[in-house]
Design a protein around this motif. Sequence first.
Motif, PDB file in Angstrom:
ATOM      1  N   THR A  98       9.485  63.370   6.268  1.00 35.92           N
ATOM      2  CA  THR A  98       9.558  61.934   6.000  1.00 35.92           C
ATOM      3  C   THR A  98       9.773  61.668   4.518  1.00 35.92           C
ATOM      4  O   THR A  98      10.571  60.806   4.130  1.00 35.92           O
ATOM      5  N   THR A  99       9.069  62.434   3.677  1.00 36.85           N
ATOM      6  CA  THR A  99       9.212  62.269   2.229  1.00 36.85           C
ATOM      7  C   THR A  99      10.624  62.590   1.774  1.00 36.85           C
ATOM      8  O   THR A  99      11.208  61.879   0.943  1.00 36.85           O
ATOM      9  N   ILE A 100      11.198  63.662   2.330  1.00 35.11           N
ATOM     10  CA  ILE A 100      12.572  64.033   1.970  1.00 35.11           C
ATOM     11  C   ILE A 100      13.551  62.941   2.360  1.00 35.11           C
ATOM     12  O   ILE A 100      14.432  62.547   1.580  1.00 35.11           O
ATOM     13  N   ILE A 101      13.394  62.423   3.588  1.00 37.33           N
ATOM     14  CA  ILE A 101      14.305  61.378   4.071  1.00 37.33           C
ATOM     15  C   ILE A 101      14.204  60.134   3.197  1.00 37.33           C
ATOM     16  O   ILE A 101      15.213  59.543   2.798  1.00 37.33           O
ATOM     17  N   VAL A 102      12.963  59.737   2.881  1.00 37.07           N
ATOM     18  CA  VAL A 102      12.760  58.543   2.048  1.00 37.07           C
ATOM     19  C   VAL A 102      13.348  58.758   0.658  1.00 37.07           C
ATOM     20  O   VAL A 102      13.982  57.864   0.080  1.00 37.07           O
ATOM     21  N   SER A 103      13.171  59.971   0.094  1.00 36.83           N
ATOM     22  CA  SER A 103      13.708  60.269  -1.241  1.00 36.83           C
ATOM     23  C   SER A 103      15.230  60.208  -1.241  1.00 36.83           C
ATOM     24  O   SER A 103      15.839  59.643  -2.160  1.00 36.83           O
ATOM     25  N   VAL A 104      15.842  60.795  -0.202  1.00 43.71           N
ATOM     26  CA  VAL A 104      17.307  60.781  -0.116  1.00 43.71           C
ATOM     27  C   VAL A 104      17.825  59.358   0.017  1.00 43.71           C
ATOM     28  O   VAL A 104      18.769  58.947  -0.675  1.00 43.71           O
ATOM     29  N   LEU A 105      17.186  58.583   0.890  1.00 42.95           N
ATOM     30  CA  LEU A 105      17.617  57.190   1.066  1.00 42.95           C
ATOM     31  C   LEU A 105      17.442  56.402  -0.228  1.00 42.95           C
ATOM     32  O   LEU A 105      18.305  55.597  -0.603  1.00 42.95           O
ATOM     33  N   GLY A 106      16.317  56.649  -0.915  1.00 48.37           N
ATOM     34  CA  GLY A 106      16.092  55.958  -2.186  1.00 48.37           C
ATOM     35  C   GLY A 106      17.144  56.325  -3.218  1.00 48.37           C
ATOM     36  O   GLY A 106      17.638  55.461  -3.945  1.00 48.37           O
ATOM     37  N   GLY A 107      17.523  57.622  -3.264  1.00 47.20           N
ATOM     38  CA  GLY A 107      18.564  58.041  -4.201  1.00 47.20           C
ATOM     39  C   GLY A 107      19.906  57.422  -3.888  1.00 47.20           C
ATOM     40  O   GLY A 107      20.634  56.965  -4.786  1.00 47.20           O
ATOM     41  N   VAL A 108      20.245  57.366  -2.593  1.00 49.22           N
ATOM     42  CA  VAL A 108      21.527  56.773  -2.194  1.00 49.22           C
ATOM     43  C   VAL A 108      21.568  55.293  -2.538  1.00 49.22           C
ATOM     44  O   VAL A 108      22.565  54.782  -3.074  1.00 49.22           O
ATOM     45  N   ILE A 109      20.475  54.597  -2.267  1.00 51.80           N
ATOM     46  CA  ILE A 109      20.420  53.167  -2.583  1.00 51.80           C
ATOM     47  C   ILE A 109      20.507  52.951  -4.091  1.00 51.80           C
ATOM     48  O   ILE A 109      21.208  52.045  -4.572  1.00 51.80           O
ATOM     49  N   GLY A 110      19.805  53.821  -4.857  1.00 52.83           N
ATOM     50  CA  GLY A 110      19.865  53.704  -6.313  1.00 52.83           C
ATOM     51  C   GLY A 110      21.262  53.911  -6.856  1.00 52.83           C
ATOM     52  O   GLY A 110      21.731  53.156  -7.720  1.00 52.83           O
TER      53      GLY A 110
END
Length: 219
Positions: free
Chosen positions: A154-166
């Motif tokens: 879950t942490t990896i998915i959230v981090s990836v999504l956060g990076g893409v959005i950023g």
Amino acid sequence: MASLDKTVWSAPRLLVALLLGVLRVNGLEVSTGKVSTVEAMNGSTVLILCTYNSCIGIRDLFFTWHFNGTVKLCEGRIPKEGVEPKVKVEHKRVEFVGSTKSKNISILLWNITFDDDGEYTCFAKNPKEKGRNHSAIFTLKVVNEMQEVDNTLTTIIVSVLGGVIGLAIIAMVIKALVVHFLLKGDEKNKECLVNASGNDNTENGLTGAKADNKGTPKA
């Protein structure tokens, strides 16, 4: 004639079948909730949930709680809707916490031990349904400590999504800045073209028309 008699006799049977179907659809239902299996730590107190519902109403609703199908924990009776039940508790660590206001016949189990690990059956019977029985099972698992949930994925998915959005936000900001400077550069180019055009006309005598219109000097 035989066919007609068969039709006449089948009509009441069909009506009875339809009525039974309606009773089954709108009759009493008991439920231990969406999560019917719960883990709890040794020594804690657990809410063992059970609710009931009936579209045809209740009268003298009888209910019981059993542990592993044999040990009776409590029993009670609800005379009618809105009247609190009369309950008899038969286990020293069991407390009835239900209420007819919320159609709830739940119990609390205090200071659980590993011996309390097992199935708890909520049983109910509504005389309006002519002897039909209903039950639901709540499973309790007693543990020494609660298992930690692995949130790595879950942490990896959230981090990836956060990076893409950023990155998307940064790209939008850069695009806006580039468009802004391009528009500003176009405005400057237009001003330069206008000024250059005015200077050319002046040099060509277009703005000095008065000097060209002077008369011939008098002798």
